[in-house]
Scaffold this active site. Structure first.
Site: not given
Ligand code: GRF
Length: 196
Positions: A12, A94-95, A111
């Site tokens: 994070g 993956l969303i 990314h």
């Protein structure tokens, strides 16, 4: 004031950069991190959120027998916190189409390479930096982009370059890229906020 929801799976540090930008940086007065959701229990990002008194949740994908049920849970939490923009920050999944549908044109990702190169399935973490070095590239960088159904293929919002140095290890390149991610992600959020 826009509400940002951040989805994480790990350390994070990008979440931290977004929180800092909202609290005292370029997003101050414009946006706040309203909620953080992790798909991993041990994601350190959850602690970072708690330190800033931001509601933070871990939902275990294994507790849900369908992707769509898991997605509804996340989507519900994001809606509850009136999220305007969803930032994927080291979110390793993956969303689901249902989330894309519930938050149409509102989900962005970071990314650690210059897309469209070094993106797609399997291109995450050190795999990216190893591939960049193996190809003999002289530069790499960061891409913030809109999220669609296909990994790393949505429209690019912003890119920043970093040099690849001779004899770089993947770890060294990753650290150089990550430092730029922390600047680029808040910049990309500011850019889309300004576009309305
Ligand atoms: C970053 O390199 C990001 O580009 C990638 O995963 C890493 C996450 O780092 N998608 P962190 O969890 O934000 O520290």
């Amino acid at each position: 004031m826009k509400n940002i929801g951040v989805l994480i799976s790990g350390g994070g540090s990008n979440l931290q950069a977004i929180i800092d930008a909202c609290e005292s940086g370029i997003l101050k007065g414009l946006a706040r991190v309203a909620v953080v959701v992790s798909n991993r229990a041990d994601a350190y990002g959850l602690e970072r959120a708690e330190k800033h008194k931001i509601p933070a949740f871990f939902f275990n994908p294994r507790d849900f027998n369908a992707n769509s049920a898991y997605c509804s849970m996340i989507s519900g939490e994001l809606r509850k916190h009136k999220v305007d923009i969803v930032c994927l920050a080291g979110y390793m999944s993956l969303i689901d189409p249902c989330l894309l549908n519930d938050f149409k044109n509102k989900i962005i990702n970071i990314h650690p390479a210059l897309l469209p190169k070094y993106g797609g399935k399997g291109m995450y973490g050190h795999h990216v930096h190893k591939a960049v070095i193996a190809a003999g590239e002289s530069e790499s960088g960061v891409t913030v982009h809109w999220v669609n159904e296909v990994y790393d293929s949505g429209e690019i919002i912003l890119q920043r370059k970093v040099p690849v140095l001779i004899n770089d290890t993947p770890e060294e390149l990753a650290a150089r890229v990550l430092a730029v991610e922390h600047i680029a992600y808040p910049e990309a959020i500011l850019k889309i906020l300004k576009q309305g």
